[in-house]
Design a protein around this motif. Sequence first.
Motif: not given
Length: 231
Positions: A1-12, A216-227
């Motif tokens: 099983m793959i586990t992603v160690h996911h930091l909010d608002n990051s490259r992950s 799955r990952g939650g809030a992400y500040a860059y999730a549209n083309e305007g940032g």
Amino acid sequence: MITVHHLDNSRSQRVLWLLEELELPYDIQFYKRDPKTMMAPKSLRAIHPLGKSPVITDTDGNVTLAESGAIIEYLINKYGNGRLAPARDTPEYTRFIYWLHYAEGSAMPPLLLKLIFGMLPKKAPLPFRPLAFLVSKGAQTQLINPQVKLHMDYWERSLSESEWFAGNDFTAADIQMSFPLEAAAARAGATDNRPHVRTFLRRIHDRPSYQRALHRGGAYAYANEGGRPTL
């Protein structure tokens, strides 16, 4: 099983997206940034000595791996079955490898400098803030902003020549390139007068796999083309 160690608002976020594109099962271990420093928590060092994200662990082979490009190559080579990468010994594959490594090796350093120097006046002790402001403004105007613009114009020109970064097929190189373009849209006006950059961001954000990764990952500040922040 793959586990992603996911930091909010990051490259992950890119790794979650890749796994959704590949339709692989995975778990997420969530980490929150320190609200004062905006750095990853020290608990990530228990996973990898540098304490940064993304990191994945894969129980199939007992693998712990950091670095976005390395993670993408590992997942594509082991689980891709020919998906999300051009055929080897083609011009598109050469472009694929180039953009996969360009994203962090060339694109992100000036954007990171812009972020650091932008924060400098606020982080300096109060008596030194006027001087810090002048240093910040001078560095950005004379050194950093011209480099950021150079890269943003390069993206626009490259995307005007083919539908995606490695050619006319969507690949994992586009996933890797998403973060620099998203960050530049938020911090440096990458979509201003660059219609191909704007179109690229709109198209990736409309992909069902991208939307599933956000869910799955939650809030992400860059999730549209305007940032602008979403979720």
